[in-house]
Design a protein around this motif. Sequence first.
Motif, PDB file in Angstrom:
ATOM      1  N   ALA A  37       0.850  -1.202   0.000  1.00 47.56           N
ATOM      2  CA  ALA A  37       0.000   0.000   0.000  1.00 47.56           C
ATOM      3  C   ALA A  37       0.876   1.239   0.000  1.00 47.56           C
ATOM      4  CB  ALA A  37      -0.869  -0.004   1.249  1.00 47.56           C
ATOM      5  N   SER A  38       0.516   2.205  -0.834  1.00 48.70           N
ATOM      6  CA  SER A  38       1.191   3.496  -0.716  1.00 48.70           C
ATOM      7  C   SER A  38       0.519   4.231   0.444  1.00 48.70           C
ATOM      8  CB  SER A  38       1.079   4.285  -2.020  1.00 48.70           C
ATOM      9  OG  SER A  38      -0.252   4.333  -2.451  1.00 48.70           O
ATOM     10  N   GLU A  39       1.269   5.119   1.062  1.00 49.17           N
ATOM     11  CA  GLU A  39       0.733   5.809   2.233  1.00 49.17           C
ATOM     12  C   GLU A  39      -0.354   6.790   1.792  1.00 49.17           C
ATOM     13  OE1 GLU A  39       2.217   8.537   5.725  1.00 49.17           O
ATOM     14  OE2 GLU A  39       3.857   7.421   4.757  1.00 49.17           O
ATOM     15  N   VAL A  40      -1.404   6.916   2.611  1.00 47.26           N
ATOM     16  CA  VAL A  40      -2.461   7.879   2.302  1.00 47.26           C
ATOM     17  C   VAL A  40      -2.347   9.015   3.325  1.00 47.26           C
ATOM     18  CG1 VAL A  40      -4.953   8.226   2.045  1.00 47.26           C
ATOM     19  CG2 VAL A  40      -3.930   6.002   1.480  1.00 47.26           C
ATOM     20  N   PRO A  41      -1.882  10.185   2.885  1.00 43.32           N
ATOM     21  CA  PRO A  41      -1.703  11.273   3.862  1.00 43.32           C
ATOM     22  C   PRO A  41      -3.041  11.690   4.472  1.00 43.32           C
ATOM     23  CG  PRO A  41      -0.692  11.823   1.732  1.00 43.32           C
ATOM     24  CD  PRO A  41      -1.498  10.582   1.517  1.00 43.32           C
ATOM     25  N   ALA A  42      -3.004  12.055   5.765  1.00 36.85           N
ATOM     26  CA  ALA A  42      -4.224  12.535   6.423  1.00 36.85           C
ATOM     27  C   ALA A  42      -4.431  13.996   6.041  1.00 36.85           C
ATOM     28  CB  ALA A  42      -4.070  12.394   7.926  1.00 36.85           C
ATOM     29  N   LEU A  43      -5.685  14.379   5.898  1.00 37.10           N
ATOM     30  CA  LEU A  43      -6.003  15.761   5.526  1.00 37.10           C
ATOM     31  C   LEU A  43      -6.776  16.419   6.658  1.00 37.10           C
ATOM     32  CD1 LEU A  43      -7.219  15.090   1.857  1.00 37.10           C
ATOM     33  CD2 LEU A  43      -5.002  15.998   2.600  1.00 37.10           C
ATOM     34  N   PRO A  44      -6.700  17.729   6.736  1.00 34.53           N
ATOM     35  CA  PRO A  44      -7.484  18.409   7.770  1.00 34.53           C
ATOM     36  C   PRO A  44      -8.979  18.262   7.484  1.00 34.53           C
ATOM     37  CG  PRO A  44      -6.362  20.006   6.322  1.00 34.53           C
ATOM     38  CD  PRO A  44      -5.887  18.647   5.931  1.00 34.53           C
ATOM     39  N   GLY A  45      -9.795  18.232   8.537  1.00 33.29           N
ATOM     40  CA  GLY A  45     -11.245  18.132   8.360  1.00 33.29           C
ATOM     41  C   GLY A  45     -11.624  16.732   7.942  1.00 33.29           C
TER      42      GLY A  45
ATOM     43  N   GLU B 214       2.123  29.635   3.294  1.00 34.76           N
ATOM     44  CA  GLU B 214       3.274  28.712   3.291  1.00 34.76           C
ATOM     45  C   GLU B 214       2.870  27.245   3.386  1.00 34.76           C
ATOM     46  OE1 GLU B 214       5.999  29.976   6.309  1.00 34.76           O
ATOM     47  OE2 GLU B 214       6.530  31.791   5.185  1.00 34.76           O
ATOM     48  N   GLY B 215       1.665  27.003   3.893  1.00 40.52           N
ATOM     49  CA  GLY B 215       1.228  25.613   4.004  1.00 40.52           C
ATOM     50  C   GLY B 215       0.577  25.091   2.731  1.00 40.52           C
ATOM     51  N   ALA B 216       0.273  26.000   1.787  1.00 37.46           N
ATOM     52  CA  ALA B 216      -0.569  25.605   0.652  1.00 37.46           C
ATOM     53  C   ALA B 216       0.056  24.546  -0.269  1.00 37.46           C
ATOM     54  CB  ALA B 216      -0.999  26.834  -0.133  1.00 37.46           C
ATOM     55  N   PRO B 217       1.309  24.733  -0.727  1.00 38.48           N
ATOM     56  CA  PRO B 217       1.833  23.717  -1.658  1.00 38.48           C
ATOM     57  C   PRO B 217       1.850  22.309  -1.044  1.00 38.48           C
ATOM     58  CG  PRO B 217       3.177  25.702  -1.735  1.00 38.48           C
ATOM     59  CD  PRO B 217       2.239  25.875  -0.574  1.00 38.48           C
ATOM     60  N   GLY B 218       2.211  22.222   0.243  1.00 37.28           N
ATOM     61  CA  GLY B 218       2.239  20.912   0.910  1.00 37.28           C
ATOM     62  C   GLY B 218       0.837  20.322   1.016  1.00 37.28           C
ATOM     63  N   LEU B 219      -0.124  21.181   1.333  1.00 34.87           N
ATOM     64  CA  LEU B 219      -1.507  20.700   1.463  1.00 34.87           C
ATOM     65  C   LEU B 219      -2.028  20.177   0.115  1.00 34.87           C
ATOM     66  CD1 LEU B 219      -4.097  20.277   3.067  1.00 34.87           C
ATOM     67  CD2 LEU B 219      -4.677  22.701   2.682  1.00 34.87           C
ATOM     68  N   VAL B 220      -1.709  20.898  -0.953  1.00 33.65           N
ATOM     69  CA  VAL B 220      -2.157  20.451  -2.282  1.00 33.65           C
ATOM     70  C   VAL B 220      -1.531  19.098  -2.617  1.00 33.65           C
ATOM     71  CG1 VAL B 220      -2.107  20.955  -4.771  1.00 33.65           C
ATOM     72  CG2 VAL B 220      -2.585  22.793  -3.121  1.00 33.65           C
TER      73      VAL B 220
ATOM     74  N   GLY C 255       2.075  29.756  -1.683  1.00 35.28           N
ATOM     75  CA  GLY C 255       1.138  29.835  -2.810  1.00 35.28           C
ATOM     76  C   GLY C 255      -0.221  30.309  -2.340  1.00 35.28           C
ATOM     77  N   PRO C 256      -1.208  30.331  -3.263  1.00 35.73           N
ATOM     78  CA  PRO C 256      -2.559  30.729  -2.871  1.00 35.73           C
ATOM     79  C   PRO C 256      -3.138  29.713  -1.882  1.00 35.73           C
ATOM     80  CG  PRO C 256      -2.367  30.445  -5.278  1.00 35.73           C
ATOM     81  CD  PRO C 256      -1.106  29.942  -4.679  1.00 35.73           C
ATOM     82  N   SER C 257      -3.985  30.161  -0.971  1.00 40.11           N
ATOM     83  CA  SER C 257      -4.582  29.253   0.011  1.00 40.11           C
ATOM     84  C   SER C 257      -5.232  28.060  -0.696  1.00 40.11           C
ATOM     85  CB  SER C 257      -5.635  30.003   0.826  1.00 40.11           C
ATOM     86  OG  SER C 257      -6.440  29.049   1.489  1.00 40.11           O
ATOM     87  N   ALA C 258      -5.119  26.888  -0.064  1.00 45.19           N
ATOM     88  CA  ALA C 258      -5.634  25.670  -0.717  1.00 45.19           C
ATOM     89  C   ALA C 258      -6.792  25.046   0.058  1.00 45.19           C
ATOM     90  CB  ALA C 258      -4.504  24.658  -0.883  1.00 45.19           C
ATOM     91  N   ASP C 259      -7.270  25.717   1.114  1.00 45.14           N
ATOM     92  CA  ASP C 259      -8.365  25.121   1.909  1.00 45.14           C
ATOM     93  C   ASP C 259      -9.602  24.893   1.046  1.00 45.14           C
ATOM     94  OD1 ASP C 259      -6.614  25.336   3.954  1.00 45.14           O
ATOM     95  OD2 ASP C 259      -7.533  27.135   4.834  1.00 45.14           O
ATOM     96  N   ALA C 260      -9.932  25.892   0.232  1.00 45.01           N
ATOM     97  CA  ALA C 260     -11.131  25.768  -0.616  1.00 45.01           C
ATOM     98  C   ALA C 260     -10.926  24.660  -1.652  1.00 45.01           C
ATOM     99  CB  ALA C 260     -11.424  27.092  -1.306  1.00 45.01           C
ATOM    100  N   LEU C 261      -9.689  24.538  -2.130  1.00 48.07           N
ATOM    101  CA  LEU C 261      -9.405  23.503  -3.127  1.00 48.07           C
ATOM    102  C   LEU C 261      -9.657  22.106  -2.554  1.00 48.07           C
ATOM    103  CD1 LEU C 261      -8.271  22.327  -5.763  1.00 48.07           C
ATOM    104  CD2 LEU C 261      -5.974  22.586  -4.798  1.00 48.07           C
ATOM    105  N   VAL C 262      -9.199  21.880  -1.321  1.00 46.20           N
ATOM    106  CA  VAL C 262      -9.403  20.554  -0.724  1.00 46.20           C
ATOM    107  C   VAL C 262     -10.902  20.251  -0.679  1.00 46.20           C
ATOM    108  CG1 VAL C 262      -9.136  19.162   1.373  1.00 46.20           C
ATOM    109  CG2 VAL C 262      -7.261  20.642   0.597  1.00 46.20           C
TER     110      VAL C 262
END
Length: 409
Positions: free
Chosen positions: A6-14, A391-397, A349-356
């Motif tokens: 299995a490849s790892e599945v990163p946990a996401l906020p929310g 600063e968190g956006a690229p990692g979150l994406v 980068g631009p905020s990514a919360d809405a993208l998630v």
Amino acid sequence: MYAWPASEVPALPGSGRDLSIHDTATGGRITLTPGPVARIYVCGITPYDATHMGHAATYNAFDLVQRVWLDTKRQVHYVQNVTDVDDPLLERARENGDDWTALAERETALFREDMTALRMLPPRHYIGAVEAIPGIVPLVERLRDLGAAYELDGDTYFSVESDPSFGSVSRLDAEAMRLLSAERGGDPERPGKKNALDPMLWTAARDGEPSWDGGSLGRGRPGWHIECVAIALDHLGMGFDVQGGGSDLAFPHHEMGASHAQVLTGERPFAKTYVHAGMVALDGEKMSKSKGNLVFVSALRRDGVDPAAIRLALLAHHYRSDWEWTDALLREAEQRLDRWRAAVSRPDGPSADALVDEIRKALADDLDSPAAVAAVDRWAAAQSATGGTDEGAPGLVSRAVDALLGVAL
Ligand code: 5CA
Ligand code: ZN
């Protein structure tokens, strides 16, 4: 048998959203709300040739189902079979003067490598037809004892008339069923059957073919539909959430499987939803091992194509549509991958919360992966046009694209 890593599945906020998915049996949408453990059975390959883009597209669809469930913090019990003994496999081995077990093992090994490279999450139970035989025999005997199976020249058939709800998965008329049965492994023309559609449960031993002890059924080998029923009942039980496969499995395979299981247990349904992926074509015809018009995942990998680009090419299509594989699609996917990688490699980068949330919403909406891809495209375009200060956006994406779409950036 073992599956693949299995490849790892990163946990996401929310948390993700519940999946609303098209169900073949009702012809409409069903919102799935499994308990803490979601159960899915996806029909596996018949390993007589390598994984082609059609297989990959179908497994991609059901990998997305798993990812949506994992994102809602559920566990997933995923079961997949390998049809490692069946007519087409034995025929191919005979044509090539190959040993059928060696052929099946070789192609299954290649499938595992392809699935691993494409970051498809493995099933918890990966079960071959051959290893399932000891569980299949008593089921066929029980169907016979219930009066739902009969013998014809040593072979054992299932009587479709024993299931009052026969037809409720594919909802096809009798003529359409007859045509598809002939095309997809059935033998509607065989004299002596009670109903032309009745499928084989147990094939009596034939000269030059492998056979196993079938108890009171005599030596032989299992039919195709009962294989998946035995494996699903053993590892998931009745009423699991999704049975999946390509649209060519709706009839006869999933229809017959549902009938076998419902007659055996006296319960309904076998699966709560029946989900089918569209067919991928090449040069205007469905990609199929029997036609030989194939683009193999392993061949592309050998040519140096990044598996993440293959996966992006699959994600660009809605799983229910029929579509055509072209080289141009792959080029487009490679360019998209480059753009996305460039966008996440910047320090901010631009905020990514809405993208998630957009990706979650798109996938929960009948696995609308093209909409999810378009949302990531928009974020990447904004990154390249104006950038941003989050600063968190690229990692979150990167984590969201990996966790929800199975693409490692
Ligand atoms: N072993 C059985 C299922 S129990 C079987 O159908 N094997 S298979 O190798 O023929 O197909 C494996 C999966 O790929 C099935 O879900 C099938 O529906 C799907 N599939 C086959 N050809 C295509 C195609 N051209 N496009 C999309 N999916 C396909
Ligand atoms: Zn199956």
